[in-house]
Design a protein around this motif. Structure first.
Motif, PDB file in Angstrom:
ATOM      1  N   MET A   1       0.848  -1.175   0.000  1.00  0.00           N
ATOM      2  CA  MET A   1       0.000   0.000   0.000  1.00  0.00           C
ATOM      3  C   MET A   1       0.899   1.245   0.000  1.00  0.00           C
ATOM      4  O   MET A   1       1.914   1.280   0.680  1.00  0.00           O
ATOM      5  CB  MET A   1      -0.861  -0.030   1.255  1.00  0.00           C
ATOM      6  N   GLU A   2       0.486   2.225  -0.753  1.00  0.00           N
ATOM      7  CA  GLU A   2       1.280   3.452  -0.782  1.00  0.00           C
ATOM      8  C   GLU A   2       0.367   4.668  -0.769  1.00  0.00           C
ATOM      9  O   GLU A   2      -0.773   4.619  -1.216  1.00  0.00           O
ATOM     10  CB  GLU A   2       2.223   3.473  -1.981  1.00  0.00           C
ATOM     11  N   ALA A   3       0.895   5.734  -0.224  1.00  0.00           N
ATOM     12  CA  ALA A   3       0.172   7.011  -0.162  1.00  0.00           C
ATOM     13  C   ALA A   3       1.024   8.060  -0.861  1.00  0.00           C
ATOM     14  O   ALA A   3       2.254   7.995  -0.837  1.00  0.00           O
ATOM     15  CB  ALA A   3      -0.076   7.408   1.282  1.00  0.00           C
ATOM     16  N   ARG A   4       0.347   9.024  -1.480  1.00  0.00           N
ATOM     17  CA  ARG A   4       1.078  10.029  -2.241  1.00  0.00           C
ATOM     18  C   ARG A   4       0.591  11.422  -1.898  1.00  0.00           C
ATOM     19  O   ARG A   4      -0.510  11.604  -1.390  1.00  0.00           O
ATOM     20  CB  ARG A   4       0.970   9.774  -3.732  1.00  0.00           C
ATOM     21  N   ALA A   5       1.441  12.382  -2.218  1.00  0.00           N
ATOM     22  CA  ALA A   5       1.079  13.794  -2.100  1.00  0.00           C
ATOM     23  C   ALA A   5       1.757  14.534  -3.243  1.00  0.00           C
ATOM     24  O   ALA A   5       2.871  14.192  -3.645  1.00  0.00           O
ATOM     25  CB  ALA A   5       1.518  14.360  -0.759  1.00  0.00           C
ATOM     26  N   THR A   6       1.061  15.531  -3.766  1.00  0.00           N
ATOM     27  CA  THR A   6       1.567  16.286  -4.908  1.00  0.00           C
ATOM     28  C   THR A   6       1.380  17.770  -4.664  1.00  0.00           C
ATOM     29  O   THR A   6       0.334  18.188  -4.160  1.00  0.00           O
ATOM     30  CB  THR A   6       0.810  15.885  -6.195  1.00  0.00           C
ATOM     31  N   ALA A   7       2.392  18.536  -5.013  1.00  0.00           N
ATOM     32  CA  ALA A   7       2.279  19.996  -5.022  1.00  0.00           C
ATOM     33  C   ALA A   7       2.460  20.435  -6.464  1.00  0.00           C
ATOM     34  O   ALA A   7       3.490  20.146  -7.080  1.00  0.00           O
ATOM     35  CB  ALA A   7       3.334  20.628  -4.127  1.00  0.00           C
TER      36      ALA A   7
END
Length: 114
Positions: free
Chosen positions: A1-7
């Protein structure tokens, strides 16, 4: 499982942001946060915020253990370039390119053996 964040549309050159992102790729998330606090570059502050967001997404949305998180993927893509004109002598104009970046960080839980 992976979580991401983007700016997205961050007002920094992708080349400068990649220098900082390359330092944290593959490290433990908490170790990367500490590292980013002491890097004297503007990009470090921006990447720090994205990494914090990715950790929060992992904890709140996916119920992952924060202590086991690693930065599995981190990359910077080029965003749109703002073009500005700087007047020069004899009626000429000089084009100024203000570059933007899209910073993406993906965190995942480390396997037991590592």
């Amino acid at each position: 499982m992976e979580a991401r964040a983007t700016a997205k549309y961050v007002r920094i050159s992708p080349r400068k942001a990649r220098q900082v992102v390359n330092l944290i790729r593959g490290k433990k998330a908490q170790e990367a946060l500490v590292l980013l606090r002491f890097i004297p570059k503007k990009a470090a502050r921006l990447v720090y915020k994205v990494l914090q967001s990715a950790i929060a997404n992992a904890e709140n949305n996916w119920n992952m253990d924060v202590d086991k998180l690693i930065v599995s993927r981190a990359y910077v893509d080029q965003g749109p370039t703002w073009k500005r004109v700087h007047p020069r002598a004899f009626g000429r104009a000089y084009l100024i390119r203000k570059r933007t970046s899209h910073i993406t960080i993906v965190v995942s839980e480390a396997e037991e053996g590592k």
